[in-house]
Design a protein around this motif. Structure first.
Motif, PDB file in Angstrom:
ATOM      1  N   ALA A 130       6.469  -7.036 -15.700  1.00 25.28           N
ATOM      2  CA  ALA A 130       7.847  -7.189 -16.159  1.00 25.28           C
ATOM      3  C   ALA A 130       8.422  -5.838 -16.541  1.00 25.28           C
ATOM      4  CB  ALA A 130       7.919  -8.140 -17.348  1.00 25.28           C
ATOM      5  N   LYS A 131       9.719  -5.702 -16.366  1.00 23.13           N
ATOM      6  CA  LYS A 131      10.444  -4.554 -16.898  1.00 23.13           C
ATOM      7  C   LYS A 131      11.173  -5.035 -18.148  1.00 23.13           C
ATOM      8  CE  LYS A 131      11.051  -1.603 -12.851  1.00 23.13           C
ATOM      9  NZ  LYS A 131      10.214  -0.520 -13.428  1.00 23.13           N
ATOM     10  N   GLY A 191      16.531   8.321 -36.325  1.00 24.75           N
ATOM     11  CA  GLY A 191      17.926   8.035 -36.607  1.00 24.75           C
ATOM     12  C   GLY A 191      18.818   7.906 -35.388  1.00 24.75           C
ATOM     13  N   VAL A 192      18.222   7.927 -34.198  1.00 24.50           N
ATOM     14  CA  VAL A 192      18.974   7.849 -32.947  1.00 24.50           C
ATOM     15  C   VAL A 192      18.530   6.617 -32.174  1.00 24.50           C
ATOM     16  CG1 VAL A 192      19.515   9.007 -30.756  1.00 24.50           C
ATOM     17  CG2 VAL A 192      19.144  10.362 -32.846  1.00 24.50           C
ATOM     18  N   THR A 193      19.481   5.890 -31.591  1.00 23.00           N
ATOM     19  CA  THR A 193      19.159   4.709 -30.799  1.00 23.00           C
ATOM     20  C   THR A 193      19.503   4.965 -29.334  1.00 23.00           C
ATOM     21  OG1 THR A 193      19.579   3.237 -32.678  1.00 23.00           O
ATOM     22  CG2 THR A 193      19.586   2.243 -30.477  1.00 23.00           C
ATOM     23  N   LYS A 194      18.509   4.772 -28.462  1.00 29.56           N
ATOM     24  CA  LYS A 194      18.680   4.982 -27.026  1.00 29.56           C
ATOM     25  C   LYS A 194      17.991   3.854 -26.261  1.00 29.56           C
ATOM     26  CE  LYS A 194      20.651   9.147 -26.921  1.00 29.56           C
ATOM     27  NZ  LYS A 194      21.941   9.431 -26.240  1.00 29.56           N
ATOM     28  N   PRO A 195      18.509   3.522 -25.057  1.00 31.55           N
ATOM     29  CA  PRO A 195      17.831   2.515 -24.234  1.00 31.55           C
ATOM     30  C   PRO A 195      16.537   3.060 -23.650  1.00 31.55           C
ATOM     31  CG  PRO A 195      19.696   3.452 -23.042  1.00 31.55           C
ATOM     32  CD  PRO A 195      19.754   4.007 -24.428  1.00 31.55           C
ATOM     33  N   VAL A 196      15.542   2.197 -23.581  1.00 30.70           N
ATOM     34  CA  VAL A 196      14.225   2.542 -23.043  1.00 30.70           C
ATOM     35  C   VAL A 196      13.755   1.385 -22.172  1.00 30.70           C
ATOM     36  CG1 VAL A 196      11.792   2.917 -23.643  1.00 30.70           C
ATOM     37  CG2 VAL A 196      13.585   4.030 -24.969  1.00 30.70           C
ATOM     38  N   VAL A 197      13.054   1.699 -21.080  1.00 35.18           N
ATOM     39  CA  VAL A 197      12.493   0.667 -20.209  1.00 35.18           C
ATOM     40  C   VAL A 197      10.979   0.751 -20.252  1.00 35.18           C
ATOM     41  CG1 VAL A 197      12.348  -0.245 -17.861  1.00 35.18           C
ATOM     42  CG2 VAL A 197      14.503   0.725 -18.685  1.00 35.18           C
ATOM     43  N   LEU A 198      10.343  -0.383 -20.532  1.00 33.90           N
ATOM     44  CA  LEU A 198       8.891  -0.477 -20.523  1.00 33.90           C
ATOM     45  C   LEU A 198       8.438  -1.192 -19.257  1.00 33.90           C
ATOM     46  CD1 LEU A 198       8.231  -1.719 -24.194  1.00 33.90           C
ATOM     47  CD2 LEU A 198       8.481   0.640 -23.377  1.00 33.90           C
ATOM     48  N   ASP A 199       7.495  -0.601 -18.551  1.00 31.51           N
ATOM     49  CA  ASP A 199       6.870  -1.263 -17.400  1.00 31.51           C
ATOM     50  C   ASP A 199       5.624  -1.963 -17.911  1.00 31.51           C
ATOM     51  OD1 ASP A 199       8.636  -0.449 -15.253  1.00 31.51           O
ATOM     52  OD2 ASP A 199       7.878   1.575 -15.607  1.00 31.51           O
ATOM     53  N   ALA A 200       5.731  -3.277 -18.084  1.00 36.38           N
ATOM     54  CA  ALA A 200       4.687  -4.045 -18.760  1.00 36.38           C
ATOM     55  C   ALA A 200       3.882  -4.885 -17.770  1.00 36.38           C
ATOM     56  CB  ALA A 200       5.303  -4.946 -19.822  1.00 36.38           C
ATOM     57  N   SER A 218       6.821  20.088 -23.562  1.00 39.14           N
ATOM     58  CA  SER A 218       7.600  19.375 -22.548  1.00 39.14           C
ATOM     59  C   SER A 218       8.599  18.431 -23.204  1.00 39.14           C
ATOM     60  CB  SER A 218       6.665  18.578 -21.632  1.00 39.14           C
ATOM     61  OG  SER A 218       5.961  17.594 -22.364  1.00 39.14           O
ATOM     62  N   ASP A 219       9.767  18.327 -22.581  1.00 43.68           N
ATOM     63  CA  ASP A 219      10.770  17.390 -23.080  1.00 43.68           C
ATOM     64  C   ASP A 219      10.309  15.960 -22.849  1.00 43.68           C
ATOM     65  OD1 ASP A 219      13.154  16.609 -24.257  1.00 43.68           O
ATOM     66  OD2 ASP A 219      14.304  16.729 -22.399  1.00 43.68           O
ATOM     67  N   GLU A 220       9.612  15.730 -21.766  1.00 47.06           N
ATOM     68  CA  GLU A 220       9.149  14.372 -21.448  1.00 47.06           C
ATOM     69  C   GLU A 220       7.890  14.029 -22.247  1.00 47.06           C
ATOM     70  OE1 GLU A 220       8.638  13.729 -17.291  1.00 47.06           O
ATOM     71  OE2 GLU A 220      10.766  13.380 -16.975  1.00 47.06           O
ATOM     72  N   VAL A 221       7.892  12.817 -22.763  1.00 49.96           N
ATOM     73  CA  VAL A 221       6.743  12.275 -23.496  1.00 49.96           C
ATOM     74  C   VAL A 221       6.276  11.031 -22.768  1.00 49.96           C
ATOM     75  CG1 VAL A 221       5.912  11.388 -25.700  1.00 49.96           C
ATOM     76  CG2 VAL A 221       7.738  13.113 -25.657  1.00 49.96           C
ATOM     77  N   GLU A 222       5.023  11.039 -22.343  1.00 54.01           N
ATOM     78  CA  GLU A 222       4.458   9.880 -21.653  1.00 54.01           C
ATOM     79  C   GLU A 222       3.893   8.893 -22.683  1.00 54.01           C
ATOM     80  OE1 GLU A 222       4.660   9.446 -18.424  1.00 54.01           O
ATOM     81  OE2 GLU A 222       5.488  11.440 -17.998  1.00 54.01           O
ATOM     82  N   LEU A 223       4.206   7.623 -22.499  1.00 55.11           N
ATOM     83  CA  LEU A 223       3.729   6.593 -23.412  1.00 55.11           C
ATOM     84  C   LEU A 223       2.821   5.611 -22.690  1.00 55.11           C
ATOM     85  CD1 LEU A 223       7.046   5.628 -25.264  1.00 55.11           C
ATOM     86  CD2 LEU A 223       5.381   7.381 -25.911  1.00 55.11           C
ATOM     87  N   LYS A 224       1.713   5.269 -23.338  1.00 51.71           N
ATOM     88  CA  LYS A 224       0.839   4.176 -22.877  1.00 51.71           C
ATOM     89  C   LYS A 224       0.672   3.212 -24.042  1.00 51.71           C
ATOM     90  CE  LYS A 224      -1.730   6.816 -19.411  1.00 51.71           C
ATOM     91  NZ  LYS A 224      -3.065   7.242 -18.916  1.00 51.71           N
ATOM     92  N   ILE A 225       0.994   1.968 -23.796  1.00 50.90           N
ATOM     93  CA  ILE A 225       1.077   0.984 -24.872  1.00 50.90           C
ATOM     94  C   ILE A 225       0.102  -0.158 -24.608  1.00 50.90           C
ATOM     95  CG2 ILE A 225       2.633  -0.635 -26.045  1.00 50.90           C
ATOM     96  CD1 ILE A 225       4.950   1.166 -24.833  1.00 50.90           C
ATOM     97  N   THR A 226      -0.580  -0.578 -25.644  1.00 53.56           N
ATOM     98  CA  THR A 226      -1.353  -1.812 -25.583  1.00 53.56           C
ATOM     99  C   THR A 226      -0.924  -2.664 -26.763  1.00 53.56           C
ATOM    100  OG1 THR A 226      -3.571  -2.795 -25.477  1.00 53.56           O
ATOM    101  CG2 THR A 226      -3.320  -0.822 -26.839  1.00 53.56           C
ATOM    102  N   ALA A 227      -0.591  -3.905 -26.501  1.00 52.85           N
ATOM    103  CA  ALA A 227      -0.048  -4.754 -27.550  1.00 52.85           C
ATOM    104  C   ALA A 227      -0.645  -6.155 -27.463  1.00 52.85           C
ATOM    105  CB  ALA A 227       1.483  -4.849 -27.421  1.00 52.85           C
ATOM    106  N   ALA A 228      -1.049  -6.669 -28.613  1.00 54.63           N
ATOM    107  CA  ALA A 228      -1.578  -8.016 -28.706  1.00 54.63           C
ATOM    108  C   ALA A 228      -0.719  -8.825 -29.668  1.00 54.63           C
ATOM    109  CB  ALA A 228      -3.027  -8.002 -29.173  1.00 54.63           C
ATOM    110  N   PHE A 229      -0.502 -10.093 -29.330  1.00 50.97           N
ATOM    111  CA  PHE A 229       0.341 -10.966 -30.156  1.00 50.97           C
ATOM    112  C   PHE A 229      -0.386 -12.292 -30.370  1.00 50.97           C
ATOM    113  CE2 PHE A 229       3.093  -8.067 -27.925  1.00 50.97           C
ATOM    114  CZ  PHE A 229       4.029  -7.674 -28.879  1.00 50.97           C
ATOM    115  N   GLU A 230      -0.286 -12.790 -31.599  1.00 47.45           N
ATOM    116  CA  GLU A 230      -0.919 -14.066 -31.936  1.00 47.45           C
ATOM    117  C   GLU A 230       0.141 -15.130 -32.209  1.00 47.45           C
ATOM    118  OE1 GLU A 230      -3.371 -13.035 -35.250  1.00 47.45           O
ATOM    119  OE2 GLU A 230      -4.967 -12.220 -33.977  1.00 47.45           O
TER     120      GLU A 230
END
Length: 205
Positions: A131-132, A141-150, A189-201
């Motif tokens: 999912a995207k 203090g700044v709000t910007k749109p972000v897309v996660l490739d999940a 670098s201006d770019e920051v790479e993110l890797k996310i792992t998330a668990a939900f109960e």
């Protein structure tokens, strides 16, 4: 001599019991296992790992944990899924104490002034077990749109607490300059790479 040795090895192998298969993990990447409902983030097992290029000499890594939040999910209507995550920057971890203090300072995150970041989804577009997830990230203090490739990592019952659990992995890329974070390239670098792992109960009804 060689033939005798090979025969002995073959005899041992044939006489040995068949090795038992390792038990399957409780969570499996099967969408049919996902139960509809409202979930709470598993604080101890939800993490973001980030990386930046430091002057072209090294890649620096850090992690953010201790996150809280909610996920509302219905496998039959994934486009209506919603996600809200609070990210306490006190949970920012790096391998150097000095580097950690610098990141928390006014040069970067200004943690005393902006102690928490937040992600709130605005849309979910699913394709199979991927999912995207588009959302608004508020950071520094700044709000910007972000897309996660999940991607679905697994769903099932956690045998430790008997909670129905679902887990995902995701990746994304941010620009530090969008959030006013620290020195300009080429220092970091201006770019920051993110890797996310998330668990939900699944929340108790």
């Amino acid at each position: 001599m060689k033939s005798h040795l090979l025969a002995a090895v073959a005899a041992i192998v044939l006489a040995s019991p068949v090795m038992a298969q390792a038990p399957a993990m409780p969570g499996q990447p099967e969408a049919a296992r996902v139960v509809a409902g409202s979930y709470k983030a598993d604080t101890n097992h939800t993490q973001v790992v980030w990386s930046v290029d430091h002057m072209g000499f090294s890649t620096l890594y850090g992690m953010v944990g201790e996150m809280t939040g909610t996920l509302t999910l219905d496998p039959a209507n994934l486009s209506e899924a919603s996600l809200s995550i609070d990210i306490p920057l006190s949970g920012l971890t790096v391998t150097s104490e000095g580097f950690g203090k610098h990141l928390a300072s006014g040069d970067f995150f200004e943690v005393e002034k902006f102690p928490t970041a937040k992600f709130v989804s605005t849309s979910v577009v699913a394709n199979g077990d991927e999912a995207k997830i588009t959302g608004d990230l508020t950071l520094h203090g700044v709000t910007k749109p972000v897309v996660l490739d999940a991607k679905l990592m697994g769903a099932g019952v956690n045998p430790m607490n008997k909670a129905q659990t679902v887990g995902f992995t995701a990746t994304s890329t941010l620009k530090r300059s969008d959030f006013g974070l620290g020195y300009a390239a080429p220092v970091v670098s201006d770019e920051v790479e993110l890797k996310i792992t998330a668990a939900f109960e699944l929340a108790a009804s």
